[in-house]
Write a protein that holds these residues in place. Sequence first.
Motif, mmCIF file in Angstrom:
data_model
loop_
_atom_site.group_PDB
_atom_site.id
_atom_site.type_symbol
_atom_site.label_atom_id
_atom_site.label_comp_id
_atom_site.label_asym_id
_atom_site.label_seq_id
_atom_site.Cartn_x
_atom_site.Cartn_y
_atom_site.Cartn_z
ATOM 1 N N LYS A 146 0.837 -1.202 0.000
ATOM 2 C CA LYS A 146 0.000 0.000 0.000
ATOM 3 C C LYS A 146 0.873 1.254 0.000
ATOM 4 C CE LYS A 146 -4.217 -1.642 2.336
ATOM 5 N NZ LYS A 146 -5.150 -1.410 3.478
ATOM 6 N N ASN A 147 0.373 2.279 -0.695
ATOM 7 C CA ASN A 147 0.937 3.636 -0.666
ATOM 8 C C ASN A 147 2.354 3.738 -1.243
ATOM 9 O OD1 ASN A 147 -1.414 4.594 0.674
ATOM 10 N ND2 ASN A 147 -0.571 3.847 2.627
ATOM 11 N N LEU A 148 2.645 2.904 -2.268
ATOM 12 C CA LEU A 148 3.930 3.045 -2.944
ATOM 13 C C LEU A 148 4.055 4.405 -3.633
ATOM 14 C CD1 LEU A 148 4.659 -0.405 -4.638
ATOM 15 C CD2 LEU A 148 6.128 0.803 -3.029
ATOM 16 N N PHE A 149 2.918 4.926 -4.129
ATOM 17 C CA PHE A 149 2.936 6.187 -4.869
ATOM 18 C C PHE A 149 2.110 7.251 -4.153
ATOM 19 C CE2 PHE A 149 3.728 2.776 -7.840
ATOM 20 C CZ PHE A 149 4.787 3.253 -8.582
ATOM 21 N N ASN A 150 1.968 7.108 -2.858
ATOM 22 C CA ASN A 150 1.212 8.074 -2.061
ATOM 23 C C ASN A 150 2.139 8.641 -0.986
ATOM 24 O OD1 ASN A 150 -0.577 9.576 -0.547
ATOM 25 N ND2 ASN A 150 -2.123 7.963 -0.395
ATOM 26 N N LYS A 151 2.626 9.846 -1.229
ATOM 27 C CA LYS A 151 3.579 10.457 -0.304
ATOM 28 C C LYS A 151 2.920 10.952 0.977
ATOM 29 C CE LYS A 151 6.709 11.911 -4.020
ATOM 30 N NZ LYS A 151 7.410 13.053 -4.661
ATOM 31 N N GLU B 72 0.696 9.232 2.762
ATOM 32 C CA GLU B 72 0.450 8.116 3.657
ATOM 33 C C GLU B 72 1.708 7.262 3.789
ATOM 34 O OE1 GLU B 72 -2.286 7.698 5.367
ATOM 35 O OE2 GLU B 72 -3.487 9.273 4.412
ATOM 36 N N SER B 73 1.827 6.537 4.898
ATOM 37 C CA SER B 73 2.996 5.705 5.147
ATOM 38 C C SER B 73 2.948 4.435 4.290
ATOM 39 C CB SER B 73 3.058 5.307 6.625
ATOM 40 O OG SER B 73 3.172 6.454 7.440
ATOM 41 N N PHE B 74 4.125 4.011 3.847
ATOM 42 C CA PHE B 74 4.239 2.762 3.104
ATOM 43 C C PHE B 74 3.825 1.594 3.999
ATOM 44 C CE2 PHE B 74 6.883 -0.998 2.232
ATOM 45 C CZ PHE B 74 6.464 -1.293 0.942
ATOM 46 N N TYR B 75 3.105 0.639 3.420
ATOM 47 C CA TYR B 75 2.574 -0.488 4.182
ATOM 48 C C TYR B 75 2.786 -1.773 3.387
ATOM 49 C CZ TYR B 75 -1.092 -3.529 6.187
ATOM 50 O OH TYR B 75 -1.795 -4.578 6.750
ATOM 51 N N ILE B 76 3.246 -2.825 4.066
ATOM 52 C CA ILE B 76 3.420 -4.127 3.440
ATOM 53 C C ILE B 76 2.948 -5.206 4.405
ATOM 54 C CG2 ILE B 76 5.844 -4.214 4.175
ATOM 55 C CD1 ILE B 76 6.425 -5.921 1.718
ATOM 56 N N LYS B 77 2.181 -6.146 3.883
ATOM 57 C CA LYS B 77 1.674 -7.250 4.690
ATOM 58 C C LYS B 77 1.751 -8.520 3.862
ATOM 59 C CE LYS B 77 -2.430 -8.914 7.156
ATOM 60 N NZ LYS B 77 -3.861 -8.627 7.507
ATOM 61 N N GLY B 78 2.308 -9.584 4.440
ATOM 62 C CA GLY B 78 2.466 -10.808 3.677
ATOM 63 C C GLY B 78 2.105 -12.058 4.450
ATOM 64 N N LYS B 79 1.670 -13.040 3.693
ATOM 65 C CA LYS B 79 1.455 -14.378 4.226
ATOM 66 C C LYS B 79 2.402 -15.285 3.463
ATOM 67 C CE LYS B 79 -2.082 -17.865 5.128
ATOM 68 N NZ LYS B 79 -3.523 -18.252 4.960
ATOM 69 N N PHE B 80 3.481 -15.694 4.141
ATOM 70 C CA PHE B 80 4.586 -16.338 3.449
ATOM 71 C C PHE B 80 4.636 -17.834 3.756
ATOM 72 C CE2 PHE B 80 5.815 -11.960 4.460
ATOM 73 C CZ PHE B 80 6.080 -11.470 3.194
ATOM 74 N N SER B 81 4.966 -18.601 2.722
ATOM 75 C CA SER B 81 5.247 -20.024 2.929
ATOM 76 C C SER B 81 6.743 -20.252 3.094
ATOM 77 C CB SER B 81 4.718 -20.852 1.754
ATOM 78 O OG SER B 81 5.314 -20.434 0.533
ATOM 79 N N LYS B 82 7.548 -19.279 2.592
ATOM 80 C CA LYS B 82 8.994 -19.401 2.752
ATOM 81 C C LYS B 82 9.663 -18.053 2.544
ATOM 82 C CE LYS B 82 13.077 -21.907 1.101
ATOM 83 N NZ LYS B 82 13.587 -22.941 0.166
ATOM 84 N N ILE B 83 10.574 -17.722 3.439
ATOM 85 C CA ILE B 83 11.474 -16.591 3.250
ATOM 86 C C ILE B 83 12.882 -17.080 3.549
ATOM 87 C CG2 ILE B 83 12.191 -14.307 4.028
ATOM 88 C CD1 ILE B 83 9.358 -13.670 4.737
ATOM 89 N N SER B 84 13.760 -16.960 2.578
ATOM 90 C CA SER B 84 15.133 -17.404 2.743
ATOM 91 C C SER B 84 16.056 -16.245 2.403
ATOM 92 C CB SER B 84 15.422 -18.605 1.833
ATOM 93 O OG SER B 84 16.787 -18.969 1.919
#
Length: 340
Positions: free
Chosen positions: A304-309, A311-323
């Motif tokens: 969220k808000n990658l191009f909205n100065k 508002e704060s940048f927001y990232i939310k993920g549901k991950f099966s793997k992070i390496s």
Amino acid sequence: MLIFLLVSGILLSLPFVQTYLGKYATEQLNKEFGTDINIEKVAVTAFGSVKLKGILIKDHHKDTLFFIKRLNTSILSINELYDSGHPYLGKVILDGLDFNLKQYEGEDFTNIDKFIESFDDGTPSSGKFRMKSSSMTLYNSRFKYINENLQNQKIFDLKDLNGTIEDFYIKGPDVSTYINKLSFKEERGLLVENLTANFTYTKKNILLDKLYIKTNESLFKGNLELRYNRSDFSDFNNKVIFDVQMDEASIASNDLNYFYNEFGKNNIFDIDTHLIGTLNNFTTENLHLKDVNDSKILGTVQFKNLFNKEESFYIKGKFSKISSNYNNLIAILPTILGNS
């Protein structure tokens, strides 16, 4: 007959005859359809070849919609053109095309929509405006898209356009064509060496099917669709829906930085995902990502808000793997992740 052809060819090659033909052709078009078209010169050979020079088409605000330095073509069906007014053309060569697509402030349509409407009054007898060309070859051309309802009004500015499109067809407000090969330089600096796709444009969507894009560092294969109502373009970043299927993509961070200058340099992302949403609220479904540092991310991620100065940048993920490790992970988005 031979003498007639020779005399016709000589007459049609004379400058004052070409100027007269250009003036006559535009006067007839403007009188019948209420358009604002000017053609500097027209040369027609006895064998059906048509050469136009200095074509200027203005939009409903008297600004330039099209300017074409030179256009060479042939009329495939004189009867069809005479009976219906629909230009059915053979191969078209366009040198020095300047296409300025614009949506003016307070309007929910573009100048090309308004121009096409000039040829279609909606009555059953007139039918929809149609234009066909078996192929179009572009040289030294430019395409610019401006939306005055946006804070950042210039959406695209593609220069040094060169390439070929096939089976070009306008039917009413709809446009379809096969982009066989196209190269250009985007205003921010990105150089696209080749783009191919089945392209369609309607009042509801823009579709690039079987899209292939190659730059010096990146490669993309998949499909891209933009879905919208016309009024959505007044708030492009928050209302126009992007639906992008990445079947095979190797994207360079250096290329991404032309559009969003937050990625680490000299990184390559191998990506397989389905991206859907607006520019300020999109989700990468079933994301499979691997970069040159061997960081791997598998899952579904919302941005969220990658191009909205504002508002704060927001990232939310549901991950099966992070390496990865901390240093390699923040190398993807050094400022955003490095400060979090």
